[in-house]
Design an enzyme around this catalytic site. Sequence first.
Site, PDB file in Angstrom:
ATOM      1  N   GLU A 281      37.098  50.333  30.527  1.00  0.00           N
ATOM      2  CA  GLU A 281      37.362  50.122  31.951  1.00  0.00           C
ATOM      3  C   GLU A 281      37.086  51.392  32.750  1.00  0.00           C
ATOM      4  O   GLU A 281      36.568  51.333  33.874  1.00  0.00           O
ATOM      5  CB  GLU A 281      38.813  49.673  32.159  1.00  0.00           C
ATOM      6  N   TRP A 368      30.148  36.830  50.016  1.00  0.00           N
ATOM      7  CA  TRP A 368      30.969  37.798  49.291  1.00  0.00           C
ATOM      8  C   TRP A 368      31.364  38.982  50.156  1.00  0.00           C
ATOM      9  O   TRP A 368      32.416  39.610  49.925  1.00  0.00           O
ATOM     10  CB  TRP A 368      30.241  38.279  48.034  1.00  0.00           C
TER      11      TRP A 368
END
Length: 482
Positions: A281, A368
């Site tokens: 991550e 978006w």
Amino acid sequence: MHTPAPLHLERALVWFRRDLRVDDHAALYHALRAARTVYCVFVLDRDILDALPRQDRRVAFILGALQVLDDDLRALGGSLLVRHAHAGDEIPRLAAELGAQAVFTNHDDEPQALARDAQVAERLASFGAELRTFKDHVVFERREVMTTTGGAYGVFTPYKNAWLRKVNDFYLSSYPVERHASALAPTPGARGVPDLAEIGFEAVALTPHLGQGSRGAQALLDDFLDRMERYDETRDFPAVKGPSYLSVHLRFGTVSIRRLARLAHQRMQGGDRGAEVWLSELIWRDFYHQVMHHHPHAMAAAFRAEYDRITWESGPEADALFRAWCEGRTGFPIVDAAMRQLNQTGYMHNRLRMVTASFLTKDLGLDWRLGEAYFAQQLLDFDLAANNGGWQWASSSGCDAQPYFRIFNPVSQSEKFDGDGKFIRRYCPELASLDNKAIHAPWERAPLAMQAIEYPRPVVNHALARERTLARYAVVKSRAVG
């Protein structure tokens, strides 16, 4: 490991920005090694702040972090000057006033920040001073991790593999600031950190567990170290204490990315699967920042240009759907709970960021960029590169994005990641009386109970919306091929 040029400046100014800590701070370390006297400043930049709502959690968080930073600098013999001004004007003016021969700061690769820094460098040069910048916000930046042909990576997994091959103790080692702190001096004019009212903002509550500045980051890290080995098992469940909750501290630099990556890398080498997934991550974060560096156009447009040809829904009905999404009134409990968490706390669980983004673009058929802008306004940990990357991933317009035909089903996502409805009940208390099966799709599984509950019916039919989305994207793909 870090050896800067020898001492040769009389006075230097360290400009803190998204690096609000003393520990392991690249620019501060280099300034202390280069100058006899080092002053420190943070500018509450009006070019940014003037456009914000008067209640903004990020401003409150920053002021708390600045207080800790000032305390830590004073303990080392310095102090922090805090100014509320236009940074592009104030930094050169202050450098001239202090007689600083150089301003030391850390890189900020956002397009607007680069333009500001170029302006500052030009103004400093006009009176013989210079701007010196350093890497601090990521482990690898810009052109440090490239393909074998010298290009930028557009797919995460090859980038991650290259990142892991390159990383070593040199890149993860810290900058020993305290060892050289004797050069710190109280900055003339430093009167402590202003409160919100002094800079025109109103009080706003922050989630207590975040803590204040670098002290808060340390407390969260201490807590997470005991849970890291289970991160791979717990990270996707919003009702479980799985994440590190350090994202806002990484965003404002109240904790060092090198320190976190070093901890994760060491544990990964010892076979810790949770640490391996968490490090991945952190590498995603580096990946999105190198995308921003190499493809700045993607910060405002689709990374994959053909997706800018999508015909999104528009008009009054689309506007109403967007408001319902923003306010947590879509009739899909997991989506609504996630949006209410965001609105109430400034935080949203990462799994739910994907779910809500997919819902906006592929269930509601909305651009978006609308969702990206709303998250930018609400997220306490808002980071341009990561926020843009996440939204373009969900909308299939970005690099290494999910295929356009992969569309999250909000009900199945809810059942899989909040099976007992604990998270939904927290943020949608009107649904608390429903059983664990009905709570994920109450309009379908508890129609009689819904008659007595003030909760909206679904604003769209997911199955029909999915077909419309497939058709919308297929048109674009066919044009690209043709």
